[in-house]
Design a protein around this motif. Structure first.
Motif, mmCIF file in Angstrom:
data_model
loop_
_atom_site.group_PDB
_atom_site.id
_atom_site.type_symbol
_atom_site.label_atom_id
_atom_site.label_comp_id
_atom_site.label_asym_id
_atom_site.label_seq_id
_atom_site.Cartn_x
_atom_site.Cartn_y
_atom_site.Cartn_z
ATOM 1 N N TYR A 9 0.696 -1.068 -0.026
ATOM 2 C CA TYR A 9 0.143 -0.073 0.102
ATOM 3 C C TYR A 9 0.913 1.277 0.075
ATOM 4 O O TYR A 9 0.700 2.059 -0.739
ATOM 5 C CB TYR A 9 -0.841 -0.125 1.264
ATOM 6 C CG TYR A 9 -1.756 0.947 1.307
ATOM 7 C CD1 TYR A 9 -2.745 1.656 0.216
ATOM 8 C CD2 TYR A 9 -1.539 2.247 2.433
ATOM 9 C CE1 TYR A 9 -3.591 2.595 0.384
ATOM 10 C CE2 TYR A 9 -2.418 3.204 2.539
ATOM 11 C CZ TYR A 9 -3.234 3.530 1.411
ATOM 12 O OH TYR A 9 -4.087 4.867 1.549
ATOM 13 N N LYS A 12 2.239 1.691 -3.471
ATOM 14 C CA LYS A 12 1.356 2.208 -4.389
ATOM 15 C C LYS A 12 1.068 3.610 -3.879
ATOM 16 O O LYS A 12 0.911 4.570 -5.239
ATOM 17 C CB LYS A 12 -0.089 1.618 -4.083
ATOM 18 C CG LYS A 12 -1.086 1.993 -5.151
ATOM 19 C CD LYS A 12 -2.588 1.222 -4.652
ATOM 20 C CE LYS A 12 -3.579 1.396 -5.848
ATOM 21 N NZ LYS A 12 -3.653 2.817 -6.220
ATOM 22 N N ALA A 52 -2.625 -3.529 -13.535
ATOM 23 C CA ALA A 52 -4.011 -3.780 -12.985
ATOM 24 C C ALA A 52 -3.862 -4.268 -11.731
ATOM 25 O O ALA A 52 -4.680 -4.089 -10.774
ATOM 26 C CB ALA A 52 -4.630 -4.903 -14.128
ATOM 27 N N ASP A 53 -2.688 -5.172 -11.503
ATOM 28 C CA ASP A 53 -2.544 -5.698 -10.118
ATOM 29 C C ASP A 53 -2.334 -4.561 -9.213
ATOM 30 O O ASP A 53 -2.771 -4.361 -7.876
ATOM 31 C CB ASP A 53 -1.512 -6.529 -10.084
ATOM 32 C CG ASP A 53 -1.748 -8.098 -10.768
ATOM 33 O OD1 ASP A 53 -2.923 -8.280 -10.846
ATOM 34 O OD2 ASP A 53 -0.749 -8.845 -11.156
ATOM 35 N N LYS A 54 -1.456 -3.449 -9.473
ATOM 36 C CA LYS A 54 -1.059 -2.367 -8.726
ATOM 37 C C LYS A 54 -2.440 -1.526 -8.160
ATOM 38 O O LYS A 54 -2.805 -1.180 -7.288
ATOM 39 C CB LYS A 54 -0.048 -1.589 -9.188
ATOM 40 C CG LYS A 54 1.122 -2.142 -9.484
ATOM 41 C CD LYS A 54 2.293 -1.230 -9.944
ATOM 42 C CE LYS A 54 3.460 -1.771 -10.208
ATOM 43 N NZ LYS A 54 4.504 -1.017 -10.930
ATOM 44 N N ALA A 55 -3.376 -1.492 -9.428
ATOM 45 C CA ALA A 55 -4.595 -0.584 -9.159
ATOM 46 C C ALA A 55 -5.445 -1.335 -8.218
ATOM 47 O O ALA A 55 -6.355 -0.905 -7.508
ATOM 48 C CB ALA A 55 -5.286 -0.479 -10.601
ATOM 49 N N SER A 56 -5.494 -2.732 -8.216
ATOM 50 C CA SER A 56 -6.314 -3.616 -7.338
ATOM 51 C C SER A 56 -5.642 -3.434 -5.907
ATOM 52 O O SER A 56 -6.538 -4.027 -5.115
ATOM 53 C CB SER A 56 -6.614 -4.829 -7.914
ATOM 54 O OG SER A 56 -5.325 -5.643 -7.600
ATOM 55 N N ILE A 57 -4.622 -2.889 -5.662
ATOM 56 C CA ILE A 57 -4.058 -2.863 -4.292
ATOM 57 C C ILE A 57 -5.063 -1.901 -3.486
ATOM 58 O O ILE A 57 -5.495 -0.692 -3.853
ATOM 59 C CB ILE A 57 -2.970 -2.142 -4.125
ATOM 60 C CG1 ILE A 57 -1.611 -3.186 -4.594
ATOM 61 C CG2 ILE A 57 -2.425 -1.981 -2.428
ATOM 62 C CD1 ILE A 57 -0.476 -2.761 -4.712
ATOM 63 N N LYS A 58 -6.011 -2.516 -2.627
ATOM 64 C CA LYS A 58 -6.813 -1.597 -1.578
ATOM 65 C C LYS A 58 -6.321 -0.606 -1.070
ATOM 66 O O LYS A 58 -5.225 -0.763 -0.295
ATOM 67 C CB LYS A 58 -7.675 -2.569 -0.650
ATOM 68 C CG LYS A 58 -8.128 -3.612 -1.516
ATOM 69 C CD LYS A 58 -9.120 -4.505 -0.324
ATOM 70 C CE LYS A 58 -9.932 -5.619 -1.143
ATOM 71 N NZ LYS A 58 -10.548 -6.629 -0.355
ATOM 72 N N GLN A 62 -11.040 1.670 1.483
ATOM 73 C CA GLN A 62 -11.617 0.626 1.217
ATOM 74 C C GLN A 62 -11.533 -0.575 2.063
ATOM 75 O O GLN A 62 -12.533 -1.370 2.427
ATOM 76 C CB GLN A 62 -10.998 -0.119 -0.177
ATOM 77 C CG GLN A 62 -11.183 0.756 -1.488
ATOM 78 C CD GLN A 62 -10.366 0.057 -2.612
ATOM 79 O OE1 GLN A 62 -9.121 -0.029 -2.457
ATOM 80 N NE2 GLN A 62 -10.981 0.392 -3.731
#
Length: 116
Positions: A9, A12, A52-58, A62
């Motif tokens: 996190y 990111k 895409a995986d980086k964008a999915s880090i909560k 969230q």
């Protein structure tokens, strides 16, 4: 949130702010003590992730929202459980009262028989 999730996190957040995530920046961003192997693993994992995986880090929001939803559901479940237990308690009290009354009647009858 596990220490590894915290590292991901933080990486990111740094990346979203236009900074290249490094061990030093992540360590500073975290503000808590995280083991160096965890920092290294997290940074390597982050760098190997697709966009895409980086964008999915909560995000924290969230995670907090999910936790709040879980707490609300747990509260509803607990309320149902309490209601069920209260119903069982009422039933048990009625049964206890009936048994107590029957015992009183039997004791009275036994006392009358022994007096005769």
């Amino acid at each position: 949130m596990s220490p590894l999730d915290q590292v991901l996190y933080a990486a990111k957040q740094l990346s979203d702010a236009g900074k290249n995530p490094t061990l030093a920046l992540i360590k500073t961003k975290l503000g808590i003590s995280v083991a160096m192997p965890t920092l290294i693993q997290g940074l390597q994992q982050y760098k190997s992730m697709s966009d895409a995986d980086k964008a999915s880090i909560k995000t924290t929001a969230q995670i907090n929202a999910a936790a709040q939803e879980n707490l609300q559901q747990q509260s509803v479940d607990d309320q149902h459980r309490v209601e069920k237990l209260e119903q069982e308690l009422v039933l048990l009290k009625k049964e206890l009262k009936a048994v107590t009354q029957r015992l009183t009647i039997l004791e009275s009858a036994a006392k009358k028989n022994s007096e005769k």
